[in-house]
Motif scaffolding. Structure first.
Motif, short mmCIF file in Angstrom:
data_model
loop_
_atom_site.label_atom_id
_atom_site.label_comp_id
_atom_site.label_asym_id
_atom_site.label_seq_id
_atom_site.Cartn_x
_atom_site.Cartn_y
_atom_site.Cartn_z
N SER A 1 -15.18 2.63 6.16
CA SER A 1 -14.53 3.83 6.67
C SER A 1 -15.59 4.76 7.24
CB SER A 1 -13.75 4.54 5.56
OG SER A 1 -12.70 3.72 5.08
N THR A 2 -15.46 5.07 8.52
CA THR A 2 -16.43 5.92 9.21
C THR A 2 -15.77 7.24 9.58
OG1 THR A 2 -15.91 5.21 11.47
CG2 THR A 2 -17.38 3.80 10.19
N SER A 3 -16.54 8.10 10.20
CA SER A 3 -16.02 9.40 10.61
C SER A 3 -15.01 9.30 11.74
CB SER A 3 -17.18 10.30 11.04
OG SER A 3 -17.91 9.70 12.10
N THR A 4 -15.01 8.15 12.42
CA THR A 4 -14.10 7.99 13.57
C THR A 4 -12.97 6.99 13.31
OG1 THR A 4 -15.57 6.32 14.54
CG2 THR A 4 -15.89 8.62 15.22
N GLY A 5 -12.99 6.32 12.17
CA GLY A 5 -11.93 5.35 11.91
C GLY A 5 -12.36 4.30 10.90
N THR A 6 -11.55 3.26 10.80
CA THR A 6 -11.77 2.20 9.83
C THR A 6 -12.15 0.91 10.54
OG1 THR A 6 -10.19 3.16 8.29
CG2 THR A 6 -10.71 0.83 8.00
N LEU A 7 -13.19 0.25 10.05
CA LEU A 7 -13.65 -1.02 10.60
C LEU A 7 -13.48 -2.10 9.54
CD1 LEU A 7 -16.98 0.23 12.23
CD2 LEU A 7 -14.82 -0.25 13.41
N THR A 8 -12.79 -3.17 9.92
CA THR A 8 -12.53 -4.28 8.99
C THR A 8 -13.34 -5.49 9.43
OG1 THR A 8 -10.30 -3.46 8.59
CG2 THR A 8 -10.73 -5.74 7.99
N SER A 9 -13.82 -6.27 8.46
CA SER A 9 -14.63 -7.44 8.78
C SER A 9 -13.79 -8.50 9.49
CB SER A 9 -15.24 -8.03 7.51
OG SER A 9 -14.24 -8.42 6.58
N ASN A 10 -14.44 -9.23 10.39
CA ASN A 10 -13.75 -10.28 11.14
C ASN A 10 -13.62 -11.56 10.33
OD1 ASN A 10 -16.52 -10.88 11.19
ND2 ASN A 10 -16.38 -11.93 13.17
N LYS A 11 -14.20 -11.62 9.17
CA LYS A 11 -14.09 -12.76 8.26
C LYS A 11 -14.15 -12.24 6.84
CE LYS A 11 -17.79 -14.40 10.17
NZ LYS A 11 -18.94 -15.24 10.54
N ASN A 12 -13.67 -13.03 5.92
CA ASN A 12 -13.73 -12.65 4.50
C ASN A 12 -15.14 -12.83 3.97
OD1 ASN A 12 -11.02 -12.00 4.36
ND2 ASN A 12 -10.39 -14.02 3.65
N PHE A 13 -15.54 -11.93 3.10
CA PHE A 13 -16.80 -12.08 2.38
C PHE A 13 -16.52 -12.89 1.11
CE2 PHE A 13 -20.21 -10.94 -0.49
CZ PHE A 13 -21.32 -10.90 0.34
#
Length: 452
Positions: free
Chosen positions: A436-448
């Motif tokens: 979660s950043t100041s401009t929005g949410t970034l989700t990984s392109n693959k599972n960890f």
């Protein structure tokens, strides 16, 4: 270090949009002219911690023996990090791998002390080191593709075995020791090996273009000690033959790849079932007419598989394959291209690739394909134990407020706007990572994958 700021050679123009969507735009962003490199032959691009793209050209540069280069997607600024001179290798193929130490690793097909290729390391500033000169025979020769960093932290790679020599599977340890783990046999495990991946089962999967029981190529499954677990031999008839590109493992657990021949005409996209190692053709080249499916695949942040065709009579096409809805032809390139390597998706959401030839000087070019996909995050290595440090690549990471592993909050350190580290938290399970950043949410392109 040979540093050339080649903005003089960058000729940027937006090509015609595909008819399927106005958001689909292909842009020629860098034309190779010989001096700044030539013929990015199977030159896959790799994203660095700095958000920039790193790649190789097979020819060109100061000595016409190939280059390692860097491209900044933010402004298309391009620079040569290293020009090969033969003694330190020549003709690098298939790009680079970013490892967890921050360095890039690759191989050259020729050059070195024995003229049989080298394994090398290069840092983002261009400091170049030869790690191993291939000797031929059981040691291996003519490597064609970078090594990978496996779950144990060691590097693993293959030599191709051109000129009737057998391919080898090798290991380069964290302490700097080179070991040959396996020597291929053309009749059983195949010949002319190009690349490998590590699956979620921690096994290595090696693609060989030719050989095997049916003489049409193989996929061989190895342990990290070089023990063969299984061999899939392409049947030459109903399926594809001559698999050139490295496999990918998709989020459904299965493996996907492409062949340069077979099917109804010029190759197929195939799926290898993870449970029984069986092959299914999912796209036949007849879907688009006459084209070659040589380049590999990438699973993008929307979950679809994307690829490009090599060219030929039917032209170069961009396509995708949905794990649920199947195949879509996204249209032909509006100018001549021979996309000898598949796409990579930068964490800004845009795809990047190379054409081996054509462009302004007919030495090839780098292009972008903006399909309107959103930014995301990805990993240098997509697995680790609780308490280990995960390395996360992205864009706009400054001001990050939280990082979660499948919903479990983690402690983290923002190193730069394009790179952060996070400690895998107690209680974490395998799944997506969300920043979660100041401009929005970034989700990984693959599972960890959280390991024991």
């Amino acid at each position: 270090m040979n540093q050339i700021a080649s903005s003089f050679s960058v000729f940027v123009f937006v090509l015609l949009a595909f008819q399927t969507s106005p958001a689909q735009v292909i842009t020629d962003i860098l034309n190779f002219n010989g001096t700044n490199g030539a013929e990015p032959f199977y030159g896959n691009l790799a994203q660095g911690r700095d958000g920039k793209l790193y790649g190789t050209t097979y020819l060109g540069g100061a000595n016409q023996d190939g280059t390692v280069y860097r491209l900044n997607p933010a402004n298309n600024f391009y620079s040569i990090l290293h020009s090969f001179d033969g003694t330190d290798g020549s003709n690098p193929g298939a790009g680079l791998t970013l490892a967890s130490d921050g360095n890039f690793y690759g191989t050259t097909e020729g050059g070195g002390s024995n003229q049989l290729g080298v394994l090398y390391k290069i840092n983002p500033n261009g400091t170049y080191t030869v790690l191993h000169n291939f000797e031929g025979g059981s040691d291996g020769s003519y490597p064609f593709g970078p090594p990978i960093e496996a779950s144990d932290g060691n590097l693993y790679g293959v030599t191709s075995g051109f000129n009737s020599e057998a391919p080898t599977l090798y290991q380069y340890t964290r302490s700097g020791v080179y070991n040959v783990l396996f020597n291929f046999d053309s009749a059983t495990t195949g010949s002319i090996a190009y690349g490998l991946i590590q699956g979620s089962d921690n096994l290595l999967y090696v693609t060989s273009e030719m050989g095997g029981p049916n003489k049409c190529g193989t996929i061989t499954k190895f342990t990290l000690t070089g023990t063969v677990r299984a061999v899939h031999s392409f049947n030459c008839k109903n399926g594809g033959k001559f698999p050139y590109a490295t496999l990918i493992q998709a989020t459904d657990g299965n493996y996907y790849g492409t062949t340069q021949a077979g099917g109804s005409y010029q190759g197929v996209v195939y799926r290898i079932n993870a449970s029984n190692f069986g092959e299914n053709v999912i796209v036949d080249s007849s879907a688009d007419g006459a084209w070659e499916a040589i380049p590999g695949l990438v699973q993008a942040s929307d979950g679809n598989l994307y690829g490009v065709t090599f060219g030929g009579q039917g032209g170069t096409h961009l396509y995708n394959w949905s794990l649920t809805a199947g195949y879509t032809d996204l249209g032909a390139f509006p100018i001549s291209a021979e996309a000898s390597q598949g796409l990579v998706q930068n964490t800004n959401g845009v795809f990047y690739g190379t054409s081996e030839i054509y462009g302004l000087d007919n030495f090839g070019y780098i292009y972008s394909a903006d399909l309107g996909l959103s930014p995301f995050i990805t990993f240098v290595r997509a697995q680790g134990k609780v308490g280990s440090v995960a390395q996360i690549l992205g864009n706009g990471l400054t001001g990050t407020a939280s990082v979660t592993f499948n919903g479990i909050p983690a402690t983290f350190t923002v190193v730069s706007d394009t790179y952060l580290t996070a400690t895998v938290p107690t209680g974490a399970t395998s799944g997506p990572v969300v920043v979660s950043t100041s401009t929005g949410t970034l989700t990984s392109n693959k599972n960890f994958k959280v390991t024991q």
